[in-house]
Design a protein around this motif. Structure first.
Motif, PDB file in Angstrom:
ATOM      1  N   GLY A 108      36.673  45.430  49.773  1.00 23.35           N
ATOM      2  CA  GLY A 108      37.661  44.673  49.176  1.00 23.35           C
ATOM      3  C   GLY A 108      38.774  45.285  48.628  1.00 23.35           C
ATOM      4  N   ASP A 109      38.840  46.829  48.888  1.00 25.77           N
ATOM      5  CA  ASP A 109      40.198  47.631  48.615  1.00 25.77           C
ATOM      6  C   ASP A 109      40.935  47.234  49.735  1.00 25.77           C
ATOM      7  OD1 ASP A 109      38.895  48.609  46.227  1.00 25.77           O
ATOM      8  OD2 ASP A 109      38.100  50.346  47.121  1.00 25.77           O
ATOM      9  N   TYR A 110      40.281  47.073  51.020  1.00 25.95           N
ATOM     10  CA  TYR A 110      40.935  46.891  51.997  1.00 25.95           C
ATOM     11  C   TYR A 110      41.894  45.427  52.248  1.00 25.95           C
ATOM     12  CZ  TYR A 110      38.718  51.081  53.997  1.00 25.95           C
ATOM     13  OH  TYR A 110      38.383  52.279  54.043  1.00 25.95           O
ATOM     14  N   LEU A 182      48.232  47.488  37.404  1.00 22.60           N
ATOM     15  CA  LEU A 182      48.131  46.027  37.856  1.00 22.60           C
ATOM     16  C   LEU A 182      47.709  45.690  39.344  1.00 22.60           C
ATOM     17  CD1 LEU A 182      48.521  43.115  37.170  1.00 22.60           C
ATOM     18  CD2 LEU A 182      51.018  43.403  37.537  1.00 22.60           C
ATOM     19  N   ALA A 183      48.223  46.923  40.169  1.00 22.69           N
ATOM     20  CA  ALA A 183      47.609  46.595  41.707  1.00 22.69           C
ATOM     21  C   ALA A 183      46.270  46.997  41.638  1.00 22.69           C
ATOM     22  CB  ALA A 183      48.524  47.597  42.402  1.00 22.69           C
ATOM     23  N   GLU A 184      45.833  47.967  40.864  1.00 19.65           N
ATOM     24  CA  GLU A 184      44.406  48.435  41.003  1.00 19.65           C
ATOM     25  C   GLU A 184      43.586  47.168  40.633  1.00 19.65           C
ATOM     26  OE1 GLU A 184      44.030  51.937  38.853  1.00 19.65           O
ATOM     27  OE2 GLU A 184      45.084  53.186  40.581  1.00 19.65           O
ATOM     28  N   LYS A 185      43.871  46.672  39.273  1.00 16.19           N
ATOM     29  CA  LYS A 185      43.152  45.484  38.790  1.00 16.19           C
ATOM     30  C   LYS A 185      43.146  44.558  39.713  1.00 16.19           C
ATOM     31  CE  LYS A 185      41.973  47.222  34.707  1.00 16.19           C
ATOM     32  NZ  LYS A 185      40.745  47.562  34.367  1.00 16.19           N
ATOM     33  N   PHE A 189      39.747  42.733  41.195  1.00 15.61           N
ATOM     34  CA  PHE A 189      39.644  41.198  41.089  1.00 15.61           C
ATOM     35  C   PHE A 189      39.131  40.627  42.282  1.00 15.61           C
ATOM     36  CE2 PHE A 189      41.124  36.840  40.503  1.00 15.61           C
ATOM     37  CZ  PHE A 189      40.255  36.355  39.408  1.00 15.61           C
ATOM     38  N   THR A 190      40.026  40.942  43.251  1.00 16.37           N
ATOM     39  CA  THR A 190      39.970  40.357  44.495  1.00 16.37           C
ATOM     40  C   THR A 190      38.631  40.767  45.364  1.00 16.37           C
ATOM     41  OG1 THR A 190      42.468  40.621  45.257  1.00 16.37           O
ATOM     42  CG2 THR A 190      40.875  40.395  47.213  1.00 16.37           C
ATOM     43  N   ALA A 191      38.259  41.942  45.118  1.00 14.17           N
ATOM     44  CA  ALA A 191      36.658  42.363  45.886  1.00 14.17           C
ATOM     45  C   ALA A 191      35.940  41.621  44.936  1.00 14.17           C
ATOM     46  CB  ALA A 191      36.666  43.906  45.506  1.00 14.17           C
ATOM     47  N   PHE A 216      32.850  37.068  35.832  1.00 12.76           N
ATOM     48  CA  PHE A 216      34.206  36.801  36.451  1.00 12.76           C
ATOM     49  C   PHE A 216      35.014  36.692  35.415  1.00 12.76           C
ATOM     50  CE2 PHE A 216      37.147  33.620  37.367  1.00 12.76           C
ATOM     51  CZ  PHE A 216      37.844  34.271  38.462  1.00 12.76           C
ATOM     52  N   LEU A 217      34.669  36.290  34.144  1.00  7.74           N
ATOM     53  CA  LEU A 217      35.733  36.352  33.047  1.00  7.74           C
ATOM     54  C   LEU A 217      35.857  37.560  32.536  1.00  7.74           C
ATOM     55  CD1 LEU A 217      34.025  33.126  31.190  1.00  7.74           C
ATOM     56  CD2 LEU A 217      36.377  33.291  32.368  1.00  7.74           C
TER      57      LEU A 217
END
Length: 567
Positions: A108-110, A182-185, A189-191, A216-217
Motif C-alpha cells: 500500500g505504501d508503494y 496528510l501524505a502519510e495518512k 488510507f489507500t493501503a 474504515f470509518l
C-alpha cells in the motif's frame, strides 16, 4: 535519485518553461505601463494617440497570448515527462528489490507513491517551481519600478507589503508538517482501502461487514481530520494575509491621492502604483503557501526514496552458463524469523533431467524448500549450488531464466488468456500451442478463445482454470528446472493425473513437485520421492522402496488413502 529523475531528459523543457515564465512575468508588469498610458491619454491625449494606444495594446495581447501558449506547451511537457520519469524510477527500484524482503513490506505504501505522492509532487514541486520563479520575478520587478517612480511611496508599500510574510513565519512550519502528515495518512488510507477490497470474500464469509466498516470509518475520520486541520490552518493564514494586505492597499491609495492633490503625480501614475502594489502583495501571499508546500513535497520525496532504498539483494556477479539442471544442497538451513528453523540441515542432490516428488504433512517445510530452490529466499545457511555455483552468488536474472516456478498463490492479470500465458510477450504459435496442450487448457481455449478476458486476478475463471494457466505460463518458459507447488490442487483427480503425467514426460528438464495428492499412478513415475517432516528430509526413495520400508511415507500414504476412500 527521485529528484534527479524529475529532470532527466527534461532539462530543455524545464529551461524553456523558466524562460517563458519569466517573459510572462515581465509582460504582466508591462500591463501597469499600459494602464498609465491609457489613463493619461484619456485625460490629456488626442484621438490619434488613443488609436495608436489601441494598436499597441492589440500587439501586446497577441505577443502575450503567443508566449503564454508556448509556455503552456513546454510547461505541460515538463510536468508530463517529470512525473512519468519519477514513477518509472519508482517502479524500476521496486522491481529491483529482493523478493523475500519485498513480501515483508506493505505494498500500500508503494501504491500511495504512484497515486497520492506523485500528484502532490507534481503540484507542489514541479509546478510550484515555475510559480515561485514567476512570483519572484513579478515581486522584484514591481518593487524596482515602484522605487523608480517614487521612493517614499515605494518604501512605505514595501514595508507594509512584507507584513503578510508574518503569515509564512507563523504558519509555514506547521503547514509543512501537516502536508507531510496528510501524505502519510493518504498512504495509510489507500493501503487499508486496498486491503478491504482484497479481503472482500473473507469479510462477507465471516459476516464482518460492520467491523470493517467501523475500521474504515476510523481511517477515513483520521484522514479527513488532518485535511480539515490543514484547510483550517490554510484559511487562518489566508485571513491574516488578506488583512495585512489591505494595510498596503490603503497606504497606496491614501499616499497616491495625497500626491495627486499636491500635483506631484498624475492620475495615471496612481494606477501604476495600485497595479504594482497588487503585483507585490499577490506574490508575497502566494510564496507564503508555495514555499512550505514545496518543502513538504521535498520531504515526501525523501520519504519515498528511503522506502525504495530499503534492503536489496547483495550484488551478484555469477551467471549460469549451459546449466544442466543439477541442484545440490549441503546442510541447508533456513529461518523466516531467525529463531525457528523452517528448513533444517538438508543434504540432497537433484540430478539433471530427473523427476522428484516432495511430500509431507502441512507445515513440514515443502513450500519453503521450493522457494529456496527457486531463488526467492536468499538468507539461508549452508550451501545451495546450481552446477557447482552458489545460489547466493548467481544474479537473479540468470536464476529466473533457468528455473520456472509454479506457486500455490497464482496471480492472474485482468487481461486475455493469451496475455496471461505469455505474460504480454510475443511467442511462436507452436510453443504456445504445446504449452496449452500440456497444461490441459485446450478445452478452455476452444470454448472461450485466447482473447477471453480473465477478470481481476482471474475472477472469471475457476480455480482449476487458473492453475492450468499458471502451468502453461511456466511450461512456455522452458526452464532447465521446473518447480511445482501444489500445481494441480484445484483440478479434479482424472485431469490432475493427465496433466502431471504430461509434465513428467517433458524431456531435458529437472522436475520437482510438491504434492498432497498421493496418487500411486503418478508417484510411481517419480525417479525419487522426498518425505519431509518438521523441516527435515526424513526419508527418500522410489514409491516401491518407500512402501516396502513401511516408515513415514507408508503411514502418510495410508492415511491419505483412508481420507480419499468413499464413506
Amino acid at each position: 535519485m527521485l529528484k534527479k529523475a524529475l529532470y532527466q531528459k527534461n532539462k530543455l523543457n524545464f529551461v524553456l518553461s523558466i524562460i517563458l515564465t519569466i517573459s510572462m512575468a515581465l509582460l504582466a508588469i508591462y500591463v501597469a505601463f499600459l494602464l498609465q498610458l491609457i489613463i493619461n491619454t484619456i485625460i490629456n491625449g488626442t484621438v490619434g494617440d488613443l488609436y495608436k494606444l489601441i494598436l499597441g495594446s492589440l500587439l501586446f495581447l497577441i505577443g502575450y497570448a503567443l508566449i503564454t501558449l508556448l509556455r503552456n506547451f513546454f510547461k505541460f511537457r515538463y510536468l508530463k515527462r517529470g512525473l512519468m520519469q519519477y514513477k518509472e524510477t519508482v517502479c524500476k527500484k521496486i522491481l529491483e528489490k529482493d523478493m523475500f524482503f519485498f513480501k515483508q513490506e506493505n505494498t500500500g505504501d508503494y501504491l500511495s507513491i504512484f497515486v497520492n505522492n506523485a500528484t502532490f509532487i507534481s503540484d507542489n514541486y514541479l509546478n510550484a517551481t515555475l510559480l515561485i520563479v514567476y512570483n519572484i520575478v513579478v515581486l522584484v520587478s514591481s518593487i524596482s519600478l515602484m522605487f523608480y517612480y517614487h521612493f517614499l511611496i515605494a518604501s512605505i508599500v514595501v514595508i507594509t507589503a512584507f507584513f503578510p510574510l508574518l503569515t509564512s513565519i507563523i504558519f509555514g512550519k506547521s503547514l509543512s508538517l501537516l502536508g507531510t502528515e496528510l501524505a502519510e495518512k493518504n498512504g495509510r488510507f489507500t493501503a487499508f482501502s486496498k486491503e478491504i477490497l482484497s479481503a472482500f470474500p473473507i469479510i462477507k464469509g465471516f459476516k464482518k461487514e460492520k467491523t470493517f466498516l467501523k475500521l474504515f470509518l476510523n481511517e477515513n475520520t483520521q484522514l479527513e481530520t488532518i485535511k480539515e486541520k490543514t484547510n483550517l490552518k490554510t484559511g487562518y493564514a489566508g485571513v491574516l494575509s488578506m488583512t495585512l494586505s489591505y494595510i498596503t492597499l490603503f497606504s497606496v491609495y491614501i499616499l497616491s491621492g495625497y500626491f495627486v492633490m499636491s500635483g506631484e503625480l498624475t492620475f495615471g501614475s496612481v494606477m501604476i502604483f495600485v497595479q504594482l502594489s497588487s503585483y507585490i502583495l499577490e506574490p508575497i501571499s502566494e510564496l507564503g503557501t508555495l514555499l512550505p508546500n514545496r518543502k513538504a513535497a521535498k520531504s515526501i520525496m525523501e520519504k519515498d526514496e528511503k522506502l525504495l532504498s530499503t534492503i536489496h539483494s547483495p550484488e551478484k556477479t555469477q551467471h549460469l552458463k549451459d546449466f544442466t539442471g543439477r541442484i545440490n544442497l549441503q546442510n541447508l538451513t533456513f529461518s523466516y524469523d531467525m529463531v525457528n528453523d523452517s528448513i533444517k540441515n538438508i543434504n540432497y542432490t537433484f540430478e539433471q533431467n530427473k523427476s522428484y516428488g516432495i511430500v509431507g504433512g502441512s507445515g513440514s517445510g515443502k513450500s519453503t524448500l521450493l522457494k529456496l530452490l527457486a531463488g526467492y529466499l536468499s538468507n539461508y545457511q549452508g550451501k545451495l549450488t546450481l552446477d557447482h555455483l552458489e545460489m547466493k552468488e548467481i544474479c537473479n536474472d540468470s536464476i529466473f531464466h533457468n528455473i520456472s516456478f509454479i506457486e500455490q498463490e497464482i496471480f492472474i492479470f485482468d487481461s486475455s488468456i493469451k496475455n496471461n500465458i505469455t505474460l504480454f510477450s510475443d511467442v511462436p504459435e507452436s510453443q504456445l500451442h504445446n504449452a496449452i496442450q500440456q497444461s490441459g487448457l485446450e478445452k478452455l481455449v476452444e470454448e472461450k478463445g485466447l482473447d477471453y478476458i480473465c477478470g481481476e486476478n482471474g475472477n472469471q475463471l475457476s480455480g482449476g482454470e487458473r492453475q492450468r494457466i499458471s502451468i502453461a505460463r511456466a511450461l512456455l518458459k522452458e526452464g532447465k528446472v521446473l518447480l511445482i507447488d501444489e500445481g494441480t490442487s484445484a483440478i479434479d483427480q482424472k485431469t490432475s493425473i493427465e496433466i502431471e503425467q504430461e509434465i513428467l514426460n517433458i524431456e531435458n528438464t529437472t522436475k520437482i513437485t510438491v504434492t498432497h495428492k498421493l496418487i500411486e499412478q503418478v508417484l510411481r513415475k517419480y525417479d525419487e520421492i522426498l518425505v519431509m517432516q518438521n523441516g527435515e528430509v526424513v526419508e527418500t526413495g522410489t514409491f516401491e522402496q518407500l512402501m516396502n520400508n513401511k516408515n513415514q511415507f507408508f503411514h502418510l500414504y495410508q492415511s491419505t488413502e483412508a481420507e480419499m476412500a468413499p464413506h
